[in-house]
Design a protein around this motif. Structure first.
Motif, mmCIF file in Angstrom:
data_model
loop_
_atom_site.group_PDB
_atom_site.id
_atom_site.type_symbol
_atom_site.label_atom_id
_atom_site.label_comp_id
_atom_site.label_asym_id
_atom_site.label_seq_id
_atom_site.Cartn_x
_atom_site.Cartn_y
_atom_site.Cartn_z
ATOM 1 N N ALA A 1 0.830 -1.205 0.000
ATOM 2 C CA ALA A 1 0.000 0.000 0.000
ATOM 3 C C ALA A 1 0.868 1.260 0.000
ATOM 4 O O ALA A 1 0.605 2.206 -0.745
ATOM 5 N N HIS B 1 -7.934 4.428 1.661
ATOM 6 C CA HIS B 1 -6.776 3.535 1.584
ATOM 7 C C HIS B 1 -5.621 3.997 2.465
ATOM 8 O O HIS B 1 -4.705 3.230 2.730
ATOM 9 N N CYS B 2 -5.640 5.271 2.885
ATOM 10 C CA CYS B 2 -4.477 5.743 3.651
ATOM 11 C C CYS B 2 -4.826 6.234 5.037
ATOM 12 O O CYS B 2 -3.942 6.666 5.768
ATOM 13 N N ALA C 1 -11.273 4.196 7.457
ATOM 14 C CA ALA C 1 -11.617 2.828 7.049
ATOM 15 C C ALA C 1 -12.532 2.183 8.086
ATOM 16 O O ALA C 1 -13.548 1.560 7.746
ATOM 17 N N ARG D 1 -7.737 -0.605 6.595
ATOM 18 C CA ARG D 1 -7.714 0.057 5.301
ATOM 19 C C ARG D 1 -7.756 -0.991 4.197
ATOM 20 O O ARG D 1 -6.882 -1.868 4.155
ATOM 21 N N LEU E 1 -6.980 -2.287 0.465
ATOM 22 C CA LEU E 1 -5.937 -1.922 -0.495
ATOM 23 C C LEU E 1 -6.571 -1.271 -1.714
ATOM 24 O O LEU E 1 -7.708 -1.599 -2.094
ATOM 25 N N ASP E 2 -5.847 -0.384 -2.333
ATOM 26 C CA ASP E 2 -6.331 0.318 -3.519
ATOM 27 C C ASP E 2 -6.798 -0.690 -4.577
ATOM 28 O O ASP E 2 -6.123 -1.683 -4.852
ATOM 29 N N TYR F 1 -7.447 -6.783 1.964
ATOM 30 C CA TYR F 1 -6.764 -6.125 3.065
ATOM 31 C C TYR F 1 -5.321 -6.603 3.174
ATOM 32 O O TYR F 1 -4.974 -7.695 2.692
#
Lengths: 363, 363, 363
Positions: free
Chosen positions: C41, C55-56, C61, C69, C71-72, C108
């Motif tokens: 990530a 995502h960050c 999240a 979070r 993952l993209d 994830y």
């Protein structure tokens, strides 16, 4: 110090803010809070060559009293700074200076950084095309504890040039010339004596540095486009001048500029050889990026010890006040001594800051 | 094997050590121990394209008996090697060779690597300007278990040239020609049969390789400055020749050299297609970087199977002894067969090493 | 949807598969499953500049109902895609198109991705030198839950050219023109209203976008060789055209090509400014890489909103159907409007896809 600024979303204009938008007292709650991880720490090492033992050695971090390796101070600074860019410096022409930068508390993998800023000064330039904006920014962790605070001032383009006409009276904030050691964020739990030479590779402690002493750090680091862009993307800094070579064809240099925070990180990493036990950055009193840095440049770092000070209430850790000179494409030995504030065409960074370093313990 | 060497800090001279400083028996406890993480594993994949399934697939690691994915052998090697650079090869002119490299135990994310070295030989060169230093290095995890040990010899500049005059009698250590399979660090818990083809993509096991067989791995990897520098910084290797383009203008090549360990990592990664089930490196018997590698070069890899050996006490796993040839900017099919020790201008790496690979189980 | 395809190893030919090897119904269980981590990530952020808050930012999240979070989406897509390359597109001449791409479930850190593919169509080209292969691929997590599925078609070289002669009758699969919103993988636990503007920096929600609207995203990203290669290695994509500059001297461009998935990732990252609340990709209906991208090119992104649709059973989240135009080395304002399917020499990516975005809640 940890007063809560009310959270309020701001709908940013599509092209970003211009000088006219910055009224003294205006506050920004910056978007996209960032959870930092071990991965950011590793990538930071890969991009800068950082070797400070406390950031890369878990047993040492524990010995010092930390619950885990703290993240590198300048990694945190750069990420926090990056958060402010869309609101503060998206249309900046130049990043003019820093003051009163306080590293208030350690940040660990898993912490989430949120940033807020307040406009504390504005001054329109006489050409009517731009102005200087002074901003105080603060970074918090997920517990709303302040971990970093800083002031910077930037030159920002005006949306609409107004020859001669002033849109507002100048407000220039009073900025402290330096941060007092009594205000440094030294954690109460810290056991400075645990930073043994077997971890850092050097026995030089606080007592061994002399004000006036100059240190030429031996390494040099050539900057590649991919390196500075990856670092700057990691910080989620969106300033176009670092990334967009096509747009940059139209700027005075005709090319991308390296983000100044990456230059600071590289100089900090280069300075490990000579400042091995300077394990944390406590404050930046002032500084400027005196010349631009481009891909292809090779950076070197010189430090001048400007003061050696005690920290109230601590006999395990003292502080050195340092002048960090970042120079490019030059042999340091041939770079002249620089008077305070003196500029040199090879010098790209001139930073007045303070580090923490263990004091020698009586046996 | 896990004997403790007393910890003792050494204050390194500012310009690093020179040949005169290396007395046989001198020991170095290298600075900045490194805690490795999942992030180093991912970044290693990003920098090399490594695909060994055991390092990137947690369920497979568990099936093999590991408590987690072990880190790539050459990631560990490069990090450990990097620790020794400031003390051993900061003023090295050339890295001459490796011997007796033993991968003693797996390293996992969260482990902290500490390194120590001892000078085991020195030989002044007849030109009086440099000499060869033989060093035995060992890397330990946080439990003081040895994870890696290796001997290397480097040509180091003398602080002060002494024409004709010898500062010391030559001491050339006896080095083993190879590491015996009985000495390989195969974990007792390892279940080699778990390395099924559905994980690795290949059904070729120990029995399917024939001594004398040559494998031309299909991929090629062009090296960029940013890539090799990021890898070498990740390993906290500080050798200036890899990073400082301005300084490099004065070397015979006029440019930066790629760290040899990065070349090994790339060849290992390229060799996945053809050696899919060679899941671990057991030992490096010898090897050399026969020509320099520069950014812009494209690397290719050929393997020659030189022996197929059993491992005492194991019927699930055997070992292949391999010759890894790294060549640049050449079609492998046009590269001639090379006799042992034969050099070729396109060849940058010639490594004699052994891998672990599952043996076919009787149904 | 989560039907299990039997696991079966396939011994791939050393030079990879050619058109003749792809029979309709043939299945591939792709090698080297990949455990994704926080490190992937972070590295993804460093390589693309991605800023999607979910995502960050771990607290966000959690607020959205995720256990961590996610993952993209395009990180997952690129990793899954990479797994298929050795079996599907190692000898591909061109990646012709995508259809029916479904992002079925979040992935994830800690999840392990396994991929499988089935040949669903083949059509030999009339020149007798190549053919088109249609493949349906599916990616699963360690619980064998499907996380992603997609169809792509590629032009693959024939092992042996056969002028005029057909080896097999053409089978062209029926492909859906789009994925229905009712089929989108919106997690039941998702609380879309939690995506507040203080996280994302924008108050624009589903209601604020109008079909026909064009968005010119302000940023640009210049691509370096090191960047696209590091990204593509991170995805363990082994297509030689991205890595081997020496081999590329013989291709029509004389240089390496940028992996198309990296272009998608960059366009997605650039589009944050303007689509801040489009927090997830639900489906790709179709798309193509209309021109090649090379290192040195600067990418820009334009979006056209083509539809605004409700999602059955959800009043917190809606969907926008978007046309993502990736263009290089051009001012977006000077790029003409493009009719559906219309090509332009500056356009390198034309993607028809749908995102999830919160709907405004009644107070």
């Amino acid at each position: 110090m940890t007063q809560t600024i009310p959270l309020k979303a701001v709908q940013r204009p599509a092209g970003g803010y211009f000088f006219e938008d910055y009224a003294v007292g205006r506050r920004f709650h910056h978007a996209t809070p960032r959870t930092l991880t071990d991965a950011d720490a590793s990538l930071y090492i890969g991009l800068t060559g950082a070797r400070q033992a406390v950031h890369c050695c878990e047993p040492l971090a524990h010995a010092l009293g930390h619950r885990a390796r703290p993240l590198d101070d300048f990694l945190v600074f750069n990420v926090a700074f990056g958060k402010t860019v869309p609101d503060v410096s998206y249309n900046a022409i130049a990043n003019l200076g820093y003051a009163d930068v306080r590293f208030a508390a350690p940040v660990y993998a898993g912490d989430t950084i949120t940033c807020e800023s307040e406009v504390i000064g504005t001054k329109q330039n006489s050409d009517g095309k731009s102005g200087v904006v002074y901003v105080r920014s603060r970074a918090f962790n997920q517990d709303r504890s302040e971990v970093l605070a800083w002031t910077r001032w930037v030159m920002v383009a005006m949306r609409k040039a107004r020859s001669g006409e002033r849109t507002s009276a100048a407000v220039i904030p009073a900025l402290p010339s330096h941060v007092e050691p009594s205000a440094f964020g030294v954690p109460a739990f810290l056991k400075g004596a645990a930073l043994e030479a077997r971890y850092t590779g050097s026995e030089r402690l606080w007592e061994d540095y002399t004000p006036g002493e100059t240190i030429h750090h031996p390494g040099g680091m050539t900057i590649e486009e991919a390196d500075h862009m990856t670092a700057t993307r990691l910080y989620q800094n969106t300033a176009r001048i670092h990334f967009d070579a096509f747009l940059a064809l139209g700027n005075p240099f005709g090319k991308r500029l390296v983000y100044g925070g990456h230059v600071i990180s590289l100089c900090r990493a280069l300075s490990y050889d000579g400042l091995e036990n300077a394990f944390a950055v406590a404050a930046i009193h002032g500084g400027s990026h005196s010349n631009p840095t481009f891909a292809g440049d090779t950076l070197y770092c010189r430090h001048v010890v400007t003061a050696r000070e005690k920290i109230p209430g601590r006999d395990d850790v003292g502080t050195l006040r340092l002048r960090m000179i970042g120079a490019k494409n030059v042999e340091l030995a041939k770079l002249p001594d620089l008077a305070p504030g003196e500029k040199n065409e090879a010098v790209v960074l001139d930073l007045d800051y303070s580090v923490l370093i263990p004091r020698r313990q009586k046996p």
